[in-house]
Design a protein around this motif. Structure first.
Motif, PDB file in Angstrom:
ATOM      1  N   PHE A  12     -23.601  -5.384  49.374  1.00 58.00           N
ATOM      2  CA  PHE A  12     -24.184  -6.302  49.553  1.00 58.00           C
ATOM      3  C   PHE A  12     -24.531  -6.638  51.453  1.00 58.00           C
ATOM      4  N   SER A  13     -25.395  -5.494  51.071  1.00 62.80           N
ATOM      5  CA  SER A  13     -26.277  -5.605  52.437  1.00 62.80           C
ATOM      6  C   SER A  13     -27.791  -4.791  52.198  1.00 62.80           C
ATOM      7  N   LEU A  14     -28.536  -4.997  52.905  1.00 63.29           N
ATOM      8  CA  LEU A  14     -29.391  -3.801  53.019  1.00 63.29           C
ATOM      9  C   LEU A  14     -29.084  -2.506  53.396  1.00 63.29           C
ATOM     10  N   HIS A  15     -28.077  -2.278  54.467  1.00 62.25           N
ATOM     11  CA  HIS A  15     -27.958  -1.397  54.709  1.00 62.25           C
ATOM     12  C   HIS A  15     -26.776  -0.185  53.764  1.00 62.25           C
ATOM     13  N   ASP A  16     -25.933  -1.112  52.747  1.00 59.13           N
ATOM     14  CA  ASP A  16     -25.602  -0.740  51.783  1.00 59.13           C
ATOM     15  C   ASP A  16     -26.295   0.120  51.000  1.00 59.13           C
ATOM     16  N   GLU A  31     -32.668   0.384  56.820  1.00 57.27           N
ATOM     17  CA  GLU A  31     -32.361  -1.047  56.583  1.00 57.27           C
ATOM     18  C   GLU A  31     -34.413  -1.258  56.646  1.00 57.27           C
ATOM     19  N   ASP A  49     -33.439 -10.601  51.598  1.00 55.00           N
ATOM     20  CA  ASP A  49     -32.883 -11.726  52.460  1.00 55.00           C
ATOM     21  C   ASP A  49     -31.977 -12.290  52.181  1.00 55.00           C
ATOM     22  N   TRP A  51     -28.401 -12.246  49.967  1.00 53.42           N
ATOM     23  CA  TRP A  51     -26.961 -11.503  49.967  1.00 53.42           C
ATOM     24  C   TRP A  51     -25.517 -12.664  48.809  1.00 53.42           C
ATOM     25  N   ARG A  53     -21.113 -12.547  47.853  1.00 52.20           N
ATOM     26  CA  ARG A  53     -20.336 -11.929  48.136  1.00 52.20           C
ATOM     27  C   ARG A  53     -19.749 -12.416  46.925  1.00 52.20           C
TER      28      ARG A  53
END
Length: 53
Positions: A12-16, A31, A49, A51, A53
């Motif tokens: 759900f994010s670049l971190h994920d 990231e 860029d 995302w 949910r």
């Protein structure tokens, strides 16, 4: 996210995504690395860029 045909989960994010890639063997990626190498990733429904949910 799929790596070598197996599902690792949904990012759900670049971190994920960076966490999943690290678990798949790309140690040390964060990231920024994911965003800079976005062309190596098959994005579905967006890109680094975008995302949902």
């Amino acid at each position: 996210m799929h790596v070598d045909g197996r599902s690792l989960g949904t990012a759900f994010s670049l971190h994920d995504l960076a966490v999943f890639l690290e678990r798949a063997g790309l140690e040390g990626w964060d990231e920024l690395d994911v965003a800079q190498h976005a062309e190596l990733i098959e994005w579905q429904g967006g890109g680094p860029d975008v995302w949902q949910r």
